[in-house]
Structures are given as C-alpha cells and as structure tokens.
Design a protein around this motif. Structure first.
Motif, short mmCIF file in Angstrom:
data_model
loop_
_atom_site.label_atom_id
_atom_site.label_comp_id
_atom_site.label_asym_id
_atom_site.label_seq_id
_atom_site.Cartn_x
_atom_site.Cartn_y
_atom_site.Cartn_z
N VAL A 232 0.86 -1.19 0.00
CA VAL A 232 0.00 0.00 0.00
C VAL A 232 0.90 1.24 0.00
CG1 VAL A 232 -1.94 -1.14 1.16
CG2 VAL A 232 -0.22 0.03 2.53
N PRO A 233 0.42 2.36 -0.56
CA PRO A 233 1.27 3.54 -0.68
C PRO A 233 1.98 3.91 0.62
CG PRO A 233 -0.77 3.89 -1.86
CD PRO A 233 -0.92 2.58 -1.14
N GLY A 234 3.29 4.05 0.50
CA GLY A 234 4.11 4.52 1.60
C GLY A 234 4.38 3.54 2.71
N ASP A 235 4.17 2.25 2.48
CA ASP A 235 4.34 1.28 3.57
C ASP A 235 5.78 0.89 3.92
OD1 ASP A 235 4.59 -0.27 1.27
OD2 ASP A 235 3.20 -1.82 1.92
N PRO A 236 6.79 1.12 3.07
CA PRO A 236 8.14 0.79 3.52
C PRO A 236 8.55 1.70 4.69
CG PRO A 236 8.10 1.07 1.14
CD PRO A 236 6.80 1.57 1.67
N ILE A 237 9.00 1.10 5.76
CA ILE A 237 9.43 1.85 6.95
C ILE A 237 10.93 1.66 7.13
CG2 ILE A 237 9.14 2.16 9.44
CD1 ILE A 237 6.63 2.86 7.84
N GLY A 238 11.66 2.75 7.22
CA GLY A 238 13.11 2.69 7.39
C GLY A 238 13.81 2.83 6.05
N MET A 239 15.01 3.36 6.10
CA MET A 239 15.75 3.65 4.86
C MET A 239 16.04 2.41 4.03
SD MET A 239 16.61 6.03 2.94
CE MET A 239 16.32 7.42 4.00
N ASN A 240 16.38 1.28 4.65
CA ASN A 240 16.65 0.07 3.86
C ASN A 240 15.41 -0.39 3.12
OD1 ASN A 240 19.33 -0.01 4.62
ND2 ASN A 240 18.99 -1.40 6.34
N ALA A 241 14.26 -0.36 3.78
CA ALA A 241 13.00 -0.79 3.13
C ALA A 241 12.64 0.17 1.99
CB ALA A 241 11.88 -0.86 4.16
N ILE A 242 12.84 1.45 2.21
CA ILE A 242 12.56 2.44 1.17
C ILE A 242 13.47 2.21 -0.03
CG2 ILE A 242 12.74 4.90 0.58
CD1 ILE A 242 11.78 5.46 3.50
N MET A 243 14.76 2.02 0.21
CA MET A 243 15.71 1.80 -0.89
C MET A 243 15.39 0.51 -1.64
SD MET A 243 17.48 4.50 -0.95
CE MET A 243 18.86 4.11 -2.01
N ASP A 244 15.01 -0.55 -0.92
CA ASP A 244 14.64 -1.81 -1.57
C ASP A 244 13.40 -1.61 -2.45
OD1 ASP A 244 16.75 -3.10 -0.35
OD2 ASP A 244 15.50 -4.08 1.20
N SER A 245 12.41 -0.88 -1.94
CA SER A 245 11.20 -0.63 -2.71
C SER A 245 11.52 0.16 -3.97
CB SER A 245 10.18 0.13 -1.85
OG SER A 245 9.06 0.46 -2.62
N LEU A 246 12.30 1.22 -3.84
CA LEU A 246 12.65 2.03 -5.01
C LEU A 246 13.47 1.24 -6.02
CD1 LEU A 246 13.45 5.43 -3.25
CD2 LEU A 246 11.35 4.78 -4.46
N ALA A 247 14.38 0.39 -5.54
CA ALA A 247 15.15 -0.46 -6.46
C ALA A 247 14.23 -1.40 -7.22
CB ALA A 247 16.20 -1.25 -5.67
N GLY A 248 13.21 -1.92 -6.53
CA GLY A 248 12.23 -2.79 -7.19
C GLY A 248 11.43 -2.05 -8.25
N ILE A 249 11.08 -0.81 -7.97
CA ILE A 249 10.35 0.02 -8.95
C ILE A 249 11.22 0.23 -10.19
CG2 ILE A 249 9.51 2.37 -9.38
CD1 ILE A 249 8.44 2.29 -6.44
N ILE A 250 12.50 0.54 -9.98
CA ILE A 250 13.41 0.75 -11.11
C ILE A 250 13.53 -0.52 -11.95
CG2 ILE A 250 15.80 1.21 -11.79
CD1 ILE A 250 15.95 3.01 -9.22
N ARG A 251 13.71 -1.67 -11.28
CA ARG A 251 13.81 -2.95 -12.01
C ARG A 251 12.54 -3.23 -12.81
NH1 ARG A 251 16.29 -4.57 -7.39
NH2 ARG A 251 14.37 -5.45 -6.53
N GLN A 252 11.39 -3.04 -12.16
CA GLN A 252 10.11 -3.30 -12.81
C GLN A 252 9.95 -2.40 -14.04
OE1 GLN A 252 6.79 -2.45 -10.23
NE2 GLN A 252 5.34 -3.54 -11.52
N ALA A 253 10.29 -1.12 -13.92
CA ALA A 253 10.18 -0.19 -15.04
C ALA A 253 11.13 -0.58 -16.17
CB ALA A 253 10.47 1.24 -14.57
#
Length: 189
Positions: A148-169
C-alpha cells in the motif's frame, strides 16, 4: 553523484534552480478540507501557484489517504479530472502532472494534455500502469510502496522498494531516465 535531468523540457538537478510542484486537490473526500479546490476556482488557484513559483501543477481527483471515505469510482475520478485538464491545458504555461494509481485514468489524462503521471502506489495498484506510461513515453513519479502507498518503513526498506520500482520499469521497457522516485517520507502508514 551528479544529477542533471530533463522532465518534458524542465531542467532539474544540481545546476538548476529548485522546482516547485503546486498541488490542485479535487478530492472532496480529502481529510484536509482546506486543500480542496473547487473547479470554478481552479484556474485562479493555478495562476496563483504559478505566480508563486510553481513550475509543475499536480492534479489529484481521488484522495490517496488510506482511510478516505467514500472511496470514489474511476468514473468519478475522471469526471473530476477531465474538466480540470480542459481548463488548464491552454491556460497555464507549466507542466501538468496527474496523480492517479490507475492506467485508464493515466491514459485519458495524457490524451487530454497532461505531461506526466504521479503514481503514489509505485505501480502496485494497477498492473497496467507501467504499460500506459511506456506507451505514452512520459515521465512518471513513482512512490516507494510494497503493498500500500508509503508502507516501507526505514531507509533500507525504502531503498529496496525504489530499487524494485526501477527494475520493474526497466523490465517493462521504460526509459528509466523518465522515472522520478518518491521516497514517501512522511506520515503515510
């Protein structure tokens, strides 16, 4: 790392001035009632934002707050967006972004003159969203999201989520230089 990017002709990055995005909220179910703009005053509000330095206007017609009631239909979202885009497209000289999580809304908004899409679900709400933005070759803001929007908590989770978005794109064939990442730092969940 040196940042120098182009968003529909708008230069952003280390050697460019700060860019301001004004938010035009058309979602009457928003928890922050003072932010809601009436369609009758949207052009005045847009001009005020541009006069104050906005170079991008982000139009949202559906509350992205998880507890918003009532939840509106996609038809209602488009009924709110369509007239706003028609009013703004030839009357303001800034980029127009549309805040939506749905591919059909994004496609219609782009057809009506929007320049870019802002998806707070990070492509999680509609599996066709990436196809829509790739087909239109437009920039897209994607927010860090796991479920759900904004659910990664903590910098590692945020970075993992953003890396996943980049890979998916990248895997969908998107020119990732058109991908703008939103770390979702704030009170989302």
């Amino acid at each position: 790392m040196f940042v120098d990017a182009d968003i529909c002709g708008l230069k952003v990055g280390d050697e460019h001035p700060v860019r301001i995005m004004g938010v035009l909220n058309l979602s009457h179910e928003s928890f922050y009632k003072s932010s809601v703009v009436n369609i009758d005053s949207i052009l005045d509000k847009a001009h005020s934002m541009v006069d104050s330095g906005a170079t991008i206007l982000d139009i949202g017609a559906r509350s992205t707050w998880m507890l918003a009631k009532p939840v509106i239909s996609r038809e209602e979202e488009m009924q709110r967006l369509g007239p706003a885009l028609n009013i703004l497209k030839d009357n303001v000289d800034v980029l127009i972004s549309v805040d939506t999580m749905f591919a059909d809304i994004a496609e219609r908004a782009l057809e009506l003159g929007a320049d870019m899409i802002n998806d707070v679900s990070g492509f999680k709400s509609d599996e066709e969203m990436l196809d829509a933005v790739v087909d239109h070759n437009c920039p897209v803001v994607a927010m860090a999201t796991d479920k759900v929007p904004g659910d990664p908590i903590g910098m590692n989770a945020i970075m993992d989520s953003l890396a996943g978005i980049i890979r998916q794109a990248h895997d969908k064939g998107m020119d990732t230089s058109k991908l703008i990442l939103d770390p979702a730092i704030g009170k989302w969940v």
